[in-house]
Scaffold this motif. Sequence first.
Motif, PDB file in Angstrom:
ATOM      1  N   GLU A 658     -51.364 -86.097 -23.699  1.00  0.00           N
ATOM      2  CA  GLU A 658     -51.098 -87.527 -23.506  1.00  0.00           C
ATOM      3  C   GLU A 658     -50.265 -87.733 -22.247  1.00  0.00           C
ATOM      4  O   GLU A 658     -50.612 -88.516 -21.375  1.00  0.00           O
ATOM      5  N   THR A 659     -49.140 -87.040 -22.203  1.00  0.00           N
ATOM      6  CA  THR A 659     -48.270 -87.133 -21.029  1.00  0.00           C
ATOM      7  C   THR A 659     -48.038 -85.742 -20.463  1.00  0.00           C
ATOM      8  O   THR A 659     -48.180 -84.739 -21.168  1.00  0.00           O
ATOM      9  N   GLN A 660     -47.706 -85.690 -19.195  1.00  0.00           N
ATOM     10  CA  GLN A 660     -47.317 -84.432 -18.560  1.00  0.00           C
ATOM     11  C   GLN A 660     -46.296 -84.736 -17.483  1.00  0.00           C
ATOM     12  O   GLN A 660     -46.472 -85.672 -16.691  1.00  0.00           O
ATOM     13  N   SER A 661     -45.235 -83.968 -17.457  1.00  0.00           N
ATOM     14  CA  SER A 661     -44.217 -84.158 -16.424  1.00  0.00           C
ATOM     15  C   SER A 661     -43.716 -82.796 -15.965  1.00  0.00           C
ATOM     16  O   SER A 661     -43.910 -81.788 -16.638  1.00  0.00           O
ATOM     17  N   THR A 774     -39.940 -87.986 -14.021  1.00  0.00           N
ATOM     18  CA  THR A 774     -39.762 -89.265 -14.717  1.00  0.00           C
ATOM     19  C   THR A 774     -38.386 -89.868 -14.443  1.00  0.00           C
ATOM     20  O   THR A 774     -38.153 -91.039 -14.759  1.00  0.00           O
ATOM     21  N   GLY A 813     -45.059 -81.818 -21.802  1.00  0.00           N
ATOM     22  CA  GLY A 813     -45.619 -83.127 -22.106  1.00  0.00           C
ATOM     23  C   GLY A 813     -45.776 -83.341 -23.591  1.00  0.00           C
ATOM     24  O   GLY A 813     -45.192 -82.627 -24.414  1.00  0.00           O
ATOM     25  N   GLN A 841     -55.273 -95.401 -20.511  1.00  0.00           N
ATOM     26  CA  GLN A 841     -53.956 -94.958 -20.078  1.00  0.00           C
ATOM     27  C   GLN A 841     -53.397 -95.844 -18.970  1.00  0.00           C
ATOM     28  O   GLN A 841     -52.196 -96.127 -18.933  1.00  0.00           O
ATOM     29  N   GLY A 845     -49.986 -98.053 -19.401  1.00  0.00           N
ATOM     30  CA  GLY A 845     -48.885 -97.936 -18.455  1.00  0.00           C
ATOM     31  C   GLY A 845     -48.459 -99.279 -17.898  1.00  0.00           C
ATOM     32  O   GLY A 845     -47.265 -99.572 -17.784  1.00  0.00           O
ATOM     33  N   GLN A 858     -45.440 -94.845 -17.251  1.00  0.00           N
ATOM     34  CA  GLN A 858     -45.981 -93.800 -18.106  1.00  0.00           C
ATOM     35  C   GLN A 858     -46.269 -92.537 -17.312  1.00  0.00           C
ATOM     36  O   GLN A 858     -46.933 -92.569 -16.268  1.00  0.00           O
ATOM     37  N   ALA A 859     -45.804 -91.386 -17.821  1.00  0.00           N
ATOM     38  CA  ALA A 859     -46.095 -90.095 -17.187  1.00  0.00           C
ATOM     39  C   ALA A 859     -47.399 -89.560 -17.759  1.00  0.00           C
ATOM     40  O   ALA A 859     -47.446 -88.477 -18.353  1.00  0.00           O
ATOM     41  N   THR A 860     -48.464 -90.318 -17.604  1.00  0.00           N
ATOM     42  CA  THR A 860     -49.735 -89.960 -18.228  1.00  0.00           C
ATOM     43  C   THR A 860     -50.254 -88.631 -17.711  1.00  0.00           C
ATOM     44  O   THR A 860     -50.073 -88.282 -16.538  1.00  0.00           O
TER      45      THR A 860
END
Length: 939
Positions: A658-661, A774, A813, A841, A845, A858-860
């Motif tokens: 879902e998210t990745q950072s 983020t 994430g 997404q 966001g 959002q860090a999608t």
Amino acid sequence: MNNKIAKRLVAAIALCLLVIIWPHAAFASKDDNLIKLQSYRAYLEQHADKKAGKADIAIMANTYSNAEGDLKTLDNFEGMEGKSVLTGESGKIEWEINVPESGMYNIELLYYPIDGKGNSIERMISIDGKVPYNEAKYINLSRVWKDKSAITQDKKGNDIRPKQTEAPRWRTVLLQDLLGYYNDPLMFYLEKGKHTIGFESVRESVVLNTVRIYKAEELQTYDEVKAGYEAKGYKEADAKTIKVQAENSYEKSDNTLYPVSDRSSAITEPQDPSKLRLNSIGGDKWKMPGQWISYRFTVEEAGLYKIATRFKQNKLAGMYVNRKILLDGAVPFQEAKAVKFKYGNNWQVKAFGDDDQPFSFYLEPGEHELAMEVTLGDLADVLNRVDDSLFKLNAVYRQILMITGAEPDLYRDYGFEKLIPEAIAAMKKHAAILREVSADMEALVGQKGENMVLLDKVAFQLEQMVKNPEANIAKTFTPFKENVGALGTWILTVGEQPLTVDYFSVMPVSKKLPKADASFFKKMIFETKSFSMSFFVDYNALNTEGETKGEPLEVWLTSGRDQSQIIREMINDTFTPESNINVKLKLVTEGTLLPSVLAGTGPDVAMGNLAADPIQYALRNAVENIKDMPNYGDIASRFHPSALVPFELDGKAYALPETQSFPMMFYRKDILHDMGLKAPETWDEFYRLIPEIQKQNMQIGFPADITGLQIFLYQKNGELYNKERSRSTLEEDLTIEAFQKQTELFTTYKFPRDYDFSNRFRTGEMPIGIADFTTYNQLIAFAPEIKGLWEFAPLPGTVMEDGQLNRATPATGTAIMMLKGAKKKDDAWRFMEWWTSAETQSRFGMEMEAILGKAAKQATANMEALANMPWTKTEYDHLMTQWSFATGTPEVPGGYYVTRNIGFAAAAAYNNGDPESLLDYVKEVNNEITRKRREFKLE
């Protein structure tokens, strides 16, 4: 005597250092936009004796003299005769002009907001190769959005919000300040003779047709316009009231300005005691300067009308909000540039006007357009002055910091009056400014309110520091830092102008205004019906259960209520209508999922899971393998390969990202520039930077947890586990070397282990640091005073044998997964496919930012969706560069022991000075991994 000489020598050295590091005069050039330029206020003061220019110069966009980057000439584009020019997301276009007369000029632009990523278009303006003032760096060109259709209803009779679609058209605008701190269009001084006008792309593409340089005419006052009405013999219209429902807008500047539901009043139109009605617009989504909504209505009789609106402004206690009123594309008179809407707990009705009288508008028969734009009005000057003071106070804080360090010695005689007389003078000056602003705000609002308390508090503190610098500066240094930060937040809060509107009424001047709220009996009847129906109907109408046949798909998420509300709305108006699948969405607390799954009462799909969860559930046979689901390969290609690594085990996949950072390097451009330093590209440059930063009592931020070790390890092409994932690599040379590099930063170089990076970065105490990307959200939203003074860039890299830089970084994430025993696997998979798509997404966001502000970006994990976020070209390029080096860390049974024991080893190395403490934990870590593998029958 020797002591006196020593003290004088120290003072002289300190003064020399301060001369070197004190911010220099602002300037701009093509190669150096690092430091904050002079403000537009200072620019106007500098040219206060210059008259308005009388020339009127029209420049056709295709007659440019120089161009860089993406450029394309278009013929007769979208109904505009002649040639237009498409300018891309990067590059610059310049025109040469001959100004026949010196003076102050406005710049007007005829442009077409071509389809792009949906973000606002941003350009930087230069005159003769230089940006004249800071505000010219951030010129915003609005897009145009519409409701794709009228409001429709579902099978239960609840309103369905219409989709938003871009409806680009040619627009003519005068260039304005992005933040709204100046109510009039920006002006530029041009001497007689030849000049070069430049537009540099910052964000998004746009088609340009004409650039017009002239001095816009001053608007007449309302009294002058009214006298003109009387001279022309205009009379009050003899016509019926025209009512326009605010939710039925014509055009808007943002796709988040859609109809919303309000159930606070029985007479909000339309209203229903048991059904969801989209009956208003605005609120928290319509609060930022420059946002606008337009409406169209038809008048049958010529004459004078007044325009009334039913509105609610219950967000800013004790304050008012402003809207600029435009009729048929123009502001009719001066006072319409900022119409006030005062605070109230309930709905109000007022005609556009000032405190003395409602405004009259002369309308000819036919169709007309009414637009309302968020503006700061009288508050613009207030915020402008506070913003300027905040910037100067931050510089003062850094001056004190360079002398005292982060924790001043309360018993030491620093000699502030000799070392920083300019800073003390600045404190005195800005204490007086803040006092003046507080008094001006009180006069504007009509009472002393909470928004003036902070201004008085900071002013009092500055006065005390000036009164006795030696006794009070060191003592109040920490509260001073906190108050400077609070001042930045204050600017953001006061600068927001939320307003909710129910309807507009275009009516004859003498007609009585409608009531603002329902009578007692109407309220009682409405509340009684609502209460009765509450036993049978979900007023929020957030679940789609019952609208289609069959059992609903149950989806759980562990996030905030705002996020769940947005997702529910998106499911209702997009997923269910398109897929014909019911969805029952539940917001649950963390820790609820596992016991529910064990008890056999879990959901079909779980959202927002930590990176470690899918594999831990898979080991316990509690989650489905999705590797064999239809189109898995195509769906997996939406993500960077590193995003999938934590969710794969033995050739199977158990979740979608879902998210990745991942970490990036943040640095203060202004501070490094003033010190003659540059952001490091390699670790050798990074280490050379350390003493220069620390000599000024400043610090550098670096992750003290496993992230720091992984950065050094992955950049040497190392791994945290062996290929079989059966053992850690903690005893291998590469890992030990990485651990030693990390711990040396905290032992040898004295980096802080515990710190609040955002606050220290904001104040300049920590001008460079490595933090999750983020952090950008927090800084862009809560540190407006350093806008344009900082940047994030890829991490320093390790030079490999082939000369290439390896900037590898660990990534983490959240994930969405399908639980074991899902009754409708195909439906669950379709939901997961929909949720992780770029379109979904991207919309999520934008919705998050609309409600929670820029801090909610959002860090999608979807790479296409991230590209659609409102990044500048430079930010996006840096982000993509670092993302290309993102490295996924596999999840293994017992992996939690690795993270935990690396932390123990780092603490031991820091406290005991033992750089090889990691070896003490190797056996224990590997034993735990082996034990867990045996428990789950992996060996």
